[in-house]
Enzyme design. Structure first.
Site, short mmCIF file in Angstrom:
data_model
loop_
_atom_site.label_atom_id
_atom_site.label_comp_id
_atom_site.label_asym_id
_atom_site.label_seq_id
_atom_site.Cartn_x
_atom_site.Cartn_y
_atom_site.Cartn_z
CB SER A 576 100.08 16.78 -15.13
OG SER A 576 100.87 17.91 -16.25
CG ASP A 651 95.25 17.82 -21.65
OD1 ASP A 651 95.14 18.97 -21.71
OD2 ASP A 651 95.99 17.29 -21.30
CG HIS A 684 96.20 18.82 -17.87
ND1 HIS A 684 96.85 18.09 -18.75
CD2 HIS A 684 96.88 19.35 -17.33
CE1 HIS A 684 98.34 18.01 -18.12
NE2 HIS A 684 97.64 18.66 -17.59
#
Length: 707
Positions: A576, A651, A684
């Protein structure tokens, strides 16, 4: 005799050697799935408003008097099963409505058991719905959502609060993508006569398509995703009067329609609603009060401004001893998150006076209790402050990270803490200064595994102003005369603190897995991360990645000063924001980092959502230079080392446009050292057994190219 001694020593050394060799190394299954490697918990809670605490022992619910230690059995599992006509094998989750009222869910009902009479005195049906919210206190009203509408359940029937046909408008759900401390969209008034809720209009928000490959021909699922500089959602707050069925909307006129409405707080008498209204630019916040019945604004109580950003995160907390005053939390006035006493006239008095981040815990008639980082940024301790005098007192003494719950009387607290080498301890603490009583000490869950030692330390930030905390793991059987490959594990973004003085210092087990296989693993918090004050956290404004990289490189410079670091074998990994940092580092410092693995990476902040991205990078139209400088599209041509990007194909946080665009730029520039691993049904993050594949993939990438 001497031969016998030598034989005994030989046997002892052989036994030790065998014991050492028998200690296991972690497997990927251990890394991903083995919950036994986490320190055991000791679930304990206060019995209502009393000074007794409850814990399950041998499947019976037992209470202990905090003052005397006297024990009494509240109810056995057999009794509970008989009363509820259930067959629980272990004691189920429970709560207390008061000292004599035990709450247990069974048969889709919220059952209240009178402990004195040993019978169910209330069995209210629990409805099924998304975002299920029960009124506070002892009542049985519920509100929930279905699709985009809001419903109320009064114990017998369902009431439709809204009947919206437009799918772009949703009620009762979280808004603003869960930023600003927002975690839900339904707010019962204290007396349960009214129901406040968010209304979110996403009509102007762009759609982003996600590919569902599980259908016969593949299906596109569109999500609403407001990208930086583009139209955002419009949020309003409605109040539904349960008796009349009438809905009234609060008349918020501050800023423009793309403002944020955060930290919704009811007044204790259920007559007023307080909203922290934030402009879209996130540089101004107004604390306003509204008449819940008419929607009219009563007062603008206070305002805050910051040229970088303001970020309200906490609802107001009214003083139980004086409901005309409330606690307001901000880091914008004195540089750190502190607590302030306020009233409706806008009078503001600083309550906690410390240069460290503070978090409210609870209160009694005389004191407010809070935790803070004032002992150390990597420790968390419980304090109290006297409301009248402002005198502050530290209540926890053992080093480490403490979380605590206070008894209603304020005389005692249940304290759970750990530190680097202490797995978990639960104590009964006292606020009169007398020694705490230990209730539980967890065994080391890593016994039998060959864990390498973890070192905590600090390195100066690149600007020389701060001590940045790190954790360092050297390989098993470390030999300072040898040279070892290094993996920098990085996150580095806001609202994170990777290094804390908790058990194993917040270790992610994959780090130990790699250290067991001959790698030095280094993790450090940089400027921009949490718990260090506003100046530290806001150093990243307008140029995400720049101060963070400078600090990480200061850490690497220190690490590389050691002879046992192989400077030709250094890798970097993160997910991330950490994926963004990984690619930033490997492209900006190609002579240092030879291998990188980036998961779910932000590539260009213009593709990221409004609420988070505009806080740290401003609007792309206002800060084109910053966006140009931080874009990794511009850095693709500079990639020299081996880079693996892992990405969930559905995602909805860092959408696929980011990583695919970077790959396309590599193709365009004939950069062939890049590899790509999509996870077709992951969002994600990658969870469960799919994560076994992920961690095997990450590991093999470093083994193949960094060994």
């Amino acid at each position: 005799m001497r031969k016998l001694i030598l034989l005994a020593v030989s046997v002892l050394m052989t036994t030790i050697s065998i014991a050492q060799t028998e200690r296991k190394l972690l497997t990927i299954e251990d890394v991903v799935l083995n919950r036994n490697l986490t320190a055991k918990t000791y679930p304990v809670r206060w019995v209502g408003a009393s000074d007794s605490y409850a814990v399950v022992e041998q499947n019976n619910l037992v209470a202990y008097d905090a003052r005397t230690g006297k024990q009494r059995t509240l109810i056995t599992l057999d009794e509970l099963n008989t009363i509820l006509d259930t067959n629980f094998k272990t004691f189920p989750p429970y709560a207390f409505d008061d000292e004599n009222a035990l709450v247990v869910s069974a048969h889709s009902k919220r059952n209240i058991i009178c402990l004195k009479e040993r019978k169910v005195v209330s069995a209210a049906k629990v409805p099924v719905g998304e975002n299920l919210t029960r009124q506070s206190g002892k009542g049985n009203l519920y509100a929930y959502t279905r699709e985009n509408n809001l419903y109320l359940f009064d114990g017998e029937k369902e009431i439709a609060v809204t009947a919206e046909q437009d799918k772009n408008i949703v009620y009762g759900q979280t808004v603003s993508r869960n930023e600003f401390g927002i975690s839900g969209g339904i707010f019962f008034s204290p007396d349960a006569s009214k129901l406040a809720f968010y209304r979110k209009d996403e009509s102007r928000v762009s759609d982003f398509p996600l590919l569902d490959i599980t259908t016969r021909t593949g299906t596109l699922k569109s999500i609403k995703y407001p990208m930086n500089g583009m139209p955002s959602e419009h949020v309003s707050l409605g109040v539904y009067d349960i008796a009349t069925g009438k809905t009234t909307y609060m008349q918020v006129t501050d800023f423009d329609e793309e403002r944020y409405l955060t930290n919704i707080t009811w007044s204790p008498d259920s007559q007023r609603i307080y909203i922290q209204v934030l402009d879209r630019a996130q540089k101004n916040v107004h604390l306003n009060s509204y008449n819940a019945a008419t929607g009219e604004q009563i007062a603008q109580i206070l305002t805050e401004h910051n040229d970088r950003w303001v970020e309200p995160q906490h609802p107001l907390v009214f003083l139980e001893s004086d409901p005309s005053r409330f606690i307001y939390s901000t880091d914008n006035r004195d540089g750190y998150w502190n607590l302030y006493l306020c009233n409706d006239k806008g009078d503001v008095q600083r309550l906690t006076k410390t240069d460290a981040s503070v978090q409210y815990v609870s209160q009694d008639a005389k004191y407010v209790y809070y935790t803070s980082a004032e002992v150390s940024p990597v420790d968390n301790h419980l304090f109290r402050v006297e409301i009248a005098s402002g005198k502050q007192t530290r209540l926890t003494q053992a080093e480490g990270w403490h979380t605590a719950t206070m008894s209603k009387s304020g005389k005692y607290f249940l304290d759970t803490y750990s530190s680097l080498n202490v797995p978990r301890v639960v104590e009964l603490g006292r606020t009169d200064g007398k020694p705490a009583r230990e209730l539980f000490r967890a065994e080391d869950p890593t016994v039998g595994y060959n864990y390498a030692p973890i070192e905590l330390g600090t390195v100066k930030s690149a600007d020389g102003k701060y001590d940045n905390y790190y954790r360092l793991i050297k390989p098993l059987d470390f030999d300072p005369t040898k040279k070892y490959p290094v993996i920098l594990y990085v996150y580095g973004g806001p609202h994170s603190q990777m290094v804390q003085n908790t058990y194993l210092a917040q270790l992610r087990r994959w780090e130990m897995y790699m250290a067991q296989r001959g790698y030095v693993v280094f993790v450090m918090d940089n400027r921009g991360t949490s718990n260090r004050g506003a100046e530290f956290e806001k150093a990243i404004y307008g140029q995400c990645g720049q101060a963070e990289m400078a600090d990480q490189m200061a850490g690497m410079k220190w690490l590389m000063s050691h002879e046992w670091v192989d400077k030709d074998r250094i890798g970097v990994h993160g997910w991330s924001y950490g994926g963004f940092m990984t690619i930033s580092l490997i492209t900006n410092f190609p002579d240092v980092f030879k291998v990188g693995v980036a998961g779910g990476p932000v590539i260009d902040w213009k593709w990221y959502e409004v609420m988070y991205g505009e806080r740290y990078m401003d609007n792309i139209h206002n800060n084109p230079e910053g966006f140009e400088k931080t874009s990794l599209i511009n850095k693709a041509k500079d990639l020299k080392g081996k880079l693996l990007i892992c990405q969930g194909a559905v995602d909805n946080v860092v959408v696929w446009e980011h990583s695919l665009s970077f790959v396309q730029e590599c193709v365009k520039n004939n950069i062939y050292t890049i590899d790509y691993m999509p996870y077709p049904v992951a969002e994600h993050n990658v969870y469960g057994r799919d994560a076994l594949h992920l961690y095997n993939k990450i590991t093999s990438y470093f083994e193949d190219f960094l060994r």
